[in-house]
Design a protein around this motif. Structure first.
Motif, PDB file in Angstrom:
ATOM      1  N   ARG A  33       0.832  -1.199   0.000  1.00 56.17           N
ATOM      2  CA  ARG A  33       0.000   0.000   0.000  1.00 56.17           C
ATOM      3  C   ARG A  33       0.869   1.252   0.000  1.00 56.17           C
ATOM      4  O   ARG A  33       0.604   2.213  -0.740  1.00 56.17           O
ATOM      5  CB  ARG A  33      -0.917  -0.004   1.237  1.00 56.17           C
ATOM      6  CG  ARG A  33      -1.770   1.257   1.393  1.00 56.17           C
ATOM      7  CD  ARG A  33      -2.498   1.276   2.730  1.00 56.17           C
ATOM      8  NE  ARG A  33      -1.588   1.241   3.855  1.00 56.17           N
ATOM      9  CZ  ARG A  33      -0.904   2.293   4.300  1.00 56.17           C
ATOM     10  NH1 ARG A  33      -1.032   3.478   3.697  1.00 56.17           N
ATOM     11  NH2 ARG A  33      -0.093   2.174   5.341  1.00 56.17           N
ATOM     12  N   LYS A  37       1.096   4.042  -2.912  1.00 54.36           N
ATOM     13  CA  LYS A  37       0.758   5.425  -2.561  1.00 54.36           C
ATOM     14  C   LYS A  37       1.862   6.381  -2.999  1.00 54.36           C
ATOM     15  O   LYS A  37       1.602   7.482  -3.512  1.00 54.36           O
ATOM     16  CB  LYS A  37       0.533   5.530  -1.044  1.00 54.36           C
ATOM     17  CG  LYS A  37       0.167   6.944  -0.581  1.00 54.36           C
ATOM     18  CD  LYS A  37      -0.036   6.978   0.933  1.00 54.36           C
ATOM     19  CE  LYS A  37      -0.338   8.398   1.405  1.00 54.36           C
ATOM     20  NZ  LYS A  37      -0.498   8.455   2.888  1.00 54.36           N
ATOM     21  N   LYS A  41       1.413   9.391  -5.507  1.00 55.84           N
ATOM     22  CA  LYS A  41       1.688  10.734  -4.972  1.00 55.84           C
ATOM     23  C   LYS A  41       2.629  11.524  -5.874  1.00 55.84           C
ATOM     24  O   LYS A  41       2.431  12.719  -6.122  1.00 55.84           O
ATOM     25  CB  LYS A  41       2.284  10.595  -3.564  1.00 55.84           C
ATOM     26  CG  LYS A  41       2.713  11.900  -2.921  1.00 55.84           C
ATOM     27  CD  LYS A  41       3.333  11.614  -1.555  1.00 55.84           C
ATOM     28  CE  LYS A  41       3.879  12.873  -0.899  1.00 55.84           C
ATOM     29  NZ  LYS A  41       4.524  12.568   0.404  1.00 55.84           N
TER      30      LYS A  41
END
Length: 305
Positions: A33, A37, A41
């Motif tokens: 995860r 991310k 991002k």
């Protein structure tokens, strides 16, 4: 035995910075995860990209390749290749690279290798024997980056993915803060655009090294615990020790250091990154002559003596 905070299974890790006990399943889920991310991002992967994964054979690059393969396997608009460097360290790099390339081959990913001997006419073993005043890592780092960039360009890559983890990034940031080196701080910016250089992405930049090590053990990565026989970076070692001490007393300090840098990096002046064209090879350089040509000339001169 503590239980996982997300289920009733036995916990295998305690994340002091998050206060979470996690079982194997939830630990792996958490790690994946965070990597995904980070990619989202910083918009590291875009449609049409061809990602060249720098595979060294260490735990970081194995994890990087595995996760990117999982992500890209379901994306027909993105391609993945592996690029590796053989520095010419007998009994060390040849053995590690052999395992690494088998790992890539099992996933059906094409590999390309660049060798110091072919590109510069000298192996790392031969460079070390010359007893130059610089540490071996100085030559190795410059030559490795040059070969990775060349391999990426030759194979049509739009990005080079490296396995730099949270510890690596925090150490680099602290080193450059303490040196007051704004130029090098600016070079840490994700996906910095410079003509002639394939942009670098670092999907593992928010993953602590110890978690990468644990993931590798759980997955049975065919990595080696052997350290490069020429590794000698005293200042980085000092930074590693300092951050480890701080992390013990103040969990999450490495995250704080990196996120603080992320907040100020956009404020760094564009002039901090002074890129010219090397008068010898035409490649990007911070001066009239690039480090690659400087070092290449020195090892070539020695070879004629």
């Amino acid at each position: 035995m503590r239980r996982c905070d997300k289920c009733n299974s036995d916990a295998i890790i305690y994340q002091r910075y998050s206060g979470m006990h996690l079982c194997e399943s939830h630990f792996k889920e958490d790690l994946r995860r965070k990597i995904k991310k980070t990619i989202r991002k910083h918009r590291m992967i875009k449609s049409g990209d061809k990602i060249a994964v720098a595979l060294s054979g260490g735990k970081d690059s194995f994890l990087l390749l595995k996760i990117l393969h999982e992500i890209i396997a379901v994306r027909p608009d993105v391609e993945l290749i592996v690029i590796s460097v053989d520095e010419g360290i007998e009994g060390y790099r040849d053995e590690i690279l052999s395992r690494a390339l088998r790992f890539a081959d099992e996933m059906g990913i094409q590999s390309r290798i660049g060798k110091f001997k072919d590109e510069f006419g000298v192996t790392m073993d031969e460079i070390v024997r010359q007893d130059f005043p610089e540490a071996p890592c100085s030559f190795c780092g410059v030559f490795r980056r040059a070969i990775l960039n060349k391999l990426a360009k030759e194979n049509g890559a739009t990005k080079v993915a490296t396995g730099h983890n949270l510890d690596d990034e925090a150490q680099s940031i602290l080193m450059n803060y303490l040196k007051g080196d704004i130029d090098r701080l600016a070079r840490l910016m994700p996906e910095r655009s410079v003509d002639g250089l394939i942009p670098r992405i670092k999907p593992l930049r928010e993953i602590p090294e110890r978690e990468i090590t644990l993931f590798g053990i759980l997955e049975g990565f065919p990595t080696s615990v052997r350290k490069c026989p020429y590794a000698d970076d005293a200042f980085r070692s000092d930074m590693r020790e300092v951050l480890n001490i701080l992390e013990d007393d103040h969990p999450g300090i490495s995250y704080s250091l990196m996120r603080g840098f992320d907040k100020i990096r956009e404020l760094l002046p564009a002039s901090a990154v002074k890129i010219e064209q090397c008068e010898t090879c035409g490649e990007p350089s911070s001066g009239r002559a690039c480090k690659v040509c400087e070092f290449r000339g020195r090892v070539a001169v020695y070879g004629k003596d």
